[in-house]
Design an enzyme around this catalytic site. Structure first.
Site, PDB file in Angstrom:
ATOM      1  N   HIS A 270      -7.456   0.879  -6.283  1.00 38.75           N
ATOM      2  CA  HIS A 270      -7.691   0.022  -5.104  1.00 38.75           C
ATOM      3  C   HIS A 270      -8.390  -1.261  -5.580  1.00 38.75           C
ATOM      4  O   HIS A 270      -9.542  -1.526  -5.241  1.00 38.75           O
ATOM      5  CB  HIS A 270      -8.540   0.785  -4.091  1.00 38.75           C
ATOM      6  CG  HIS A 270      -8.527   0.209  -2.703  1.00 38.75           C
ATOM      7  ND1 HIS A 270      -7.752  -0.876  -2.345  1.00 38.75           N
ATOM      8  CD2 HIS A 270      -9.203   0.570  -1.574  1.00 38.75           C
ATOM      9  CE1 HIS A 270      -7.948  -1.142  -1.064  1.00 38.75           C
ATOM     10  NE2 HIS A 270      -8.821  -0.289  -0.581  1.00 38.75           N
TER      11      HIS A 270
ATOM     12  N   ASP B 188     -17.273   7.212  -1.129  1.00 38.60           N
ATOM     13  CA  ASP B 188     -15.979   7.104  -0.440  1.00 38.60           C
ATOM     14  C   ASP B 188     -15.673   8.494   0.129  1.00 38.60           C
ATOM     15  O   ASP B 188     -16.323   9.478  -0.248  1.00 38.60           O
ATOM     16  CB  ASP B 188     -14.892   6.642  -1.443  1.00 38.60           C
ATOM     17  CG  ASP B 188     -13.516   6.482  -0.807  1.00 38.60           C
ATOM     18  OD1 ASP B 188     -13.433   6.352   0.432  1.00 38.60           O
ATOM     19  OD2 ASP B 188     -12.507   6.492  -1.555  1.00 38.60           O
TER      20      ASP B 188
ATOM     21  N   ARG C 287       0.882  -1.182   0.000  1.00 37.28           N
ATOM     22  CA  ARG C 287       0.000   0.000   0.000  1.00 37.28           C
ATOM     23  C   ARG C 287       0.912   1.223   0.000  1.00 37.28           C
ATOM     24  O   ARG C 287       1.698   1.428   0.931  1.00 37.28           O
ATOM     25  CB  ARG C 287      -0.904   0.000   1.238  1.00 37.28           C
ATOM     26  CG  ARG C 287      -1.648   1.307   1.418  1.00 37.28           C
ATOM     27  CD  ARG C 287      -2.728   1.254   2.477  1.00 37.28           C
ATOM     28  NE  ARG C 287      -3.887   0.524   2.014  1.00 37.28           N
ATOM     29  CZ  ARG C 287      -5.129   0.675   2.514  1.00 37.28           C
ATOM     30  NH1 ARG C 287      -5.356   1.543   3.480  1.00 37.28           N
ATOM     31  NH2 ARG C 287      -6.139  -0.024   2.037  1.00 37.28           N
TER      32      ARG C 287
ATOM     33  N   GLN D 245     -10.239  -3.825  -3.148  1.00 37.79           N
ATOM     34  CA  GLN D 245     -11.529  -3.338  -2.653  1.00 37.79           C
ATOM     35  C   GLN D 245     -12.639  -3.656  -3.654  1.00 37.79           C
ATOM     36  O   GLN D 245     -13.699  -4.172  -3.296  1.00 37.79           O
ATOM     37  CB  GLN D 245     -11.438  -1.809  -2.449  1.00 37.79           C
ATOM     38  CG  GLN D 245     -12.739  -1.163  -2.034  1.00 37.79           C
ATOM     39  CD  GLN D 245     -13.148  -1.560  -0.628  1.00 37.79           C
ATOM     40  OE1 GLN D 245     -12.373  -1.412   0.298  1.00 37.79           O
ATOM     41  NE2 GLN D 245     -14.347  -2.069  -0.460  1.00 37.79           N
TER      42      GLN D 245
ATOM     43  N   CYS E 214     -16.534   1.897   0.947  1.00 38.25           N
ATOM     44  CA  CYS E 214     -15.351   1.066   1.193  1.00 38.25           C
ATOM     45  C   CYS E 214     -14.852   1.173   2.634  1.00 38.25           C
ATOM     46  O   CYS E 214     -14.151   0.291   3.100  1.00 38.25           O
ATOM     47  CB  CYS E 214     -14.244   1.435   0.219  1.00 38.25           C
ATOM     48  SG  CYS E 214     -13.792   3.173   0.278  1.00 38.25           S
TER      49      CYS E 214
ATOM     50  N   ARG F 152     -13.935  -8.449   1.887  1.00 39.68           N
ATOM     51  CA  ARG F 152     -12.526  -8.170   1.583  1.00 39.68           C
ATOM     52  C   ARG F 152     -11.671  -9.401   1.888  1.00 39.68           C
ATOM     53  O   ARG F 152     -10.748  -9.738   1.137  1.00 39.68           O
ATOM     54  CB  ARG F 152     -12.014  -6.988   2.438  1.00 39.68           C
ATOM     55  CG  ARG F 152     -12.689  -5.653   2.178  1.00 39.68           C
ATOM     56  CD  ARG F 152     -12.338  -5.088   0.836  1.00 39.68           C
ATOM     57  NE  ARG F 152     -10.915  -5.051   0.584  1.00 39.68           N
ATOM     58  CZ  ARG F 152     -10.095  -4.091   1.026  1.00 39.68           C
ATOM     59  NH1 ARG F 152     -10.559  -3.078   1.709  1.00 39.68           N
ATOM     60  NH2 ARG F 152      -8.799  -4.120   0.735  1.00 39.68           N
TER      61      ARG F 152
HETATM   62  N1   CP Z   1     -11.345   0.044   2.604  1.00 41.39           N
HETATM   63  C1   CP Z   1     -10.082  -0.061   2.991  1.00 41.39           C
HETATM   64  O1   CP Z   1      -9.164  -0.308   2.214  1.00 41.39           O
HETATM   65  O2   CP Z   1      -9.906   0.138   4.322  1.00 41.39           O
HETATM   66  P1   CP Z   1      -8.527   0.263   5.088  1.00 41.39           P
HETATM   67  O3   CP Z   1      -7.909   1.589   4.685  1.00 41.39           O
HETATM   68  O4   CP Z   1      -8.894   0.241   6.557  1.00 41.39           O
HETATM   69  O5   CP Z   1      -7.639  -0.869   4.702  1.00 41.39           O
HETATM   70  N1  NVA Z   2      -9.907   6.840  -1.201  1.00 41.94           N
HETATM   71  C1  NVA Z   2      -9.543   6.406   0.123  1.00 41.94           C
HETATM   72  C2  NVA Z   2      -9.792   4.955   0.277  1.00 41.94           C
HETATM   73  C3  NVA Z   2      -9.472   4.388   1.628  1.00 41.94           C
HETATM   74  C4  NVA Z   2      -9.713   2.917   1.720  1.00 41.94           C
HETATM   75  C5  NVA Z   2      -8.084   6.729   0.370  1.00 41.94           C
HETATM   76  O1  NVA Z   2      -7.265   6.519  -0.536  1.00 41.94           O
HETATM   77  O2  NVA Z   2      -7.748   7.211   1.439  1.00 41.94           O
END
Ligand code: CP
Ligand code: NVA
Length: 308
Positions: free
Chosen positions: A131, A225, A104, A134, A265, A293
């Site tokens: 993502h 989101d 990530r 997700q 999400c 997930r």
């Molecule tokens: N939706 C999602 O990816 O959540 P986290 O940031 O908690 O992993």
């Molecule tokens: N768009 C958000 C998603 C978090 C799961 C971010 O990137 O912070």
């Protein structure tokens, strides 16, 4: 192209899957969740997360434990990557220890460098661009609800961000009509919209608009989101007034199909992109979506590791 063709491959974007592979992968998620299929391995997953995470971190960890494997948390604060060791070097070293790596990070280019230098499968656990894990779970959640995906209509409300980008690609591949409604200036990247249009199956319509009400009309799935993603925290307050017309609330939901479901999400900001009423309401499938997930990433790892 079958699921077996994904053995040893990376998953940096949903566009790394063919429509057939996505469909088969979603079926595997369902089969793992129901217990129809059981898979085991003795593999080690590394988690290298440069941004915070609850769901992705825990669901990947539990999924690998349930497969019989092990997980190492490569927190950048306590590994040398956080002190500037080049990605090219880190990736080649991790490749010698691990069987699979989930990253990530911010730039998609950094993820691509990990994938280039590590021969093991590298999974996008969220970047600024995409993502995919997700959206794999989201599509499976929709299939669970409606029985099939092709021909459904999804409306995404809010920022044209990583989640919007992967939804565009995932919906296109699954034959789901998608409309992304954003404030002017916050649209998804045109190159991703074009990529989705090129991938669209079964005549799926791919649309981007600034009109939230028109976008939601007749929709089967309303998705939102956060308005400011990780890395954009300083813009959060100034975005609120621009994004208010795109809030998932009861007024906007009244324009959707009466049987529409609501997805988010998470994490959510109640009172910003979604009201508490909608989040806790009967149309929300948000907790199933979060659970899925784990099943989705279990299926994904199983396929990339060649267990399937
Ligand atoms: N939706 C999602 O990816 O959540 P986290 O940031 O908690 O992993
Ligand atoms: N768009 C958000 C998603 C978090 C799961 C971010 O990137 O912070």
């Amino acid at each position: 192209m079958s699921l077996q063709d994904l053995h040893g491959k990376d998953l940096l974007s949903l566009a790394d899957l063919s429509a057939t592979q996505l469909q088969a992968l979603i079926q595997l998620v369902c089969d793992l969740k129901s217990g129809k299929t059981n898979l085991t391995c003795n593999k080690v997953l590394g988690l290298l997360f440069y941004k915070a995470s609850t769901r992705t971190r825990v669901s990947f960890t539990v999924a690998m434990y349930q497969l019989g494997g092990q997980v190492i948390d490569l927190n950048p604060k306590v590994t040398q990557v956080g002190r500037g060791e080049p990605i090219e070097d880190t990736a080649r070293v991790l490749d010698r220890y691990l069987d699979i790596l989930a990253v990530r990070t911010f730039a998609q280019a950094d993820l691509a460098t990990f994938a280039q230098y590590a021969k093991i499968p590298v999974i996008n656990a969220l970047t600024d661009l995409a993502h995919p894990c997700q959206i794999l779970a989201d599509l499976q959640t929709m299939q669970e609800e409606f029985g099939s995906l092709s021909g459904l209509s999804l409306t995404y409300l809010g920022d044209g961000n990583n989640v919007a980008h992967s939804l565009l690609l995932g919906c296109a591949l699954a034959g789901v009509n998608i409309t992304v409604a954003t404030p002017p200036g916050y649209e998804p990247l045109p190159k991703v919209v074009e990529q989705a249009q090129a991938l669209a199956q079964n005549g799926a319509q791919i649309a981007v608009t600034n009109d939230a009400i028109a976008a939601v009309k007749g929709s089967n799935v309303v998705y939102t989101d956060v308005w400011a993603s990780m890395g954009q925290e300083e813009e959060a307050d100034s975005r609120i007034p621009r994004f208010e017309p795109y809030q998932a609330n009861a007024t906007l939901m009244a324009h959707a199909d009466p049987k529409a479901i609501v997805l988010h999400c998470l994490p959510a900001h109640r009172g910003e992109e979604i009201t508490a009423e909608v989040m806790e309401g009967s149309q929300a499938r948000i907790w199933d979506q979060a659970e899925n997930r784990m099943h989705a990433q279990k299926a994904l790892m199983a396929v990339l590791l060649g267990l399937r």
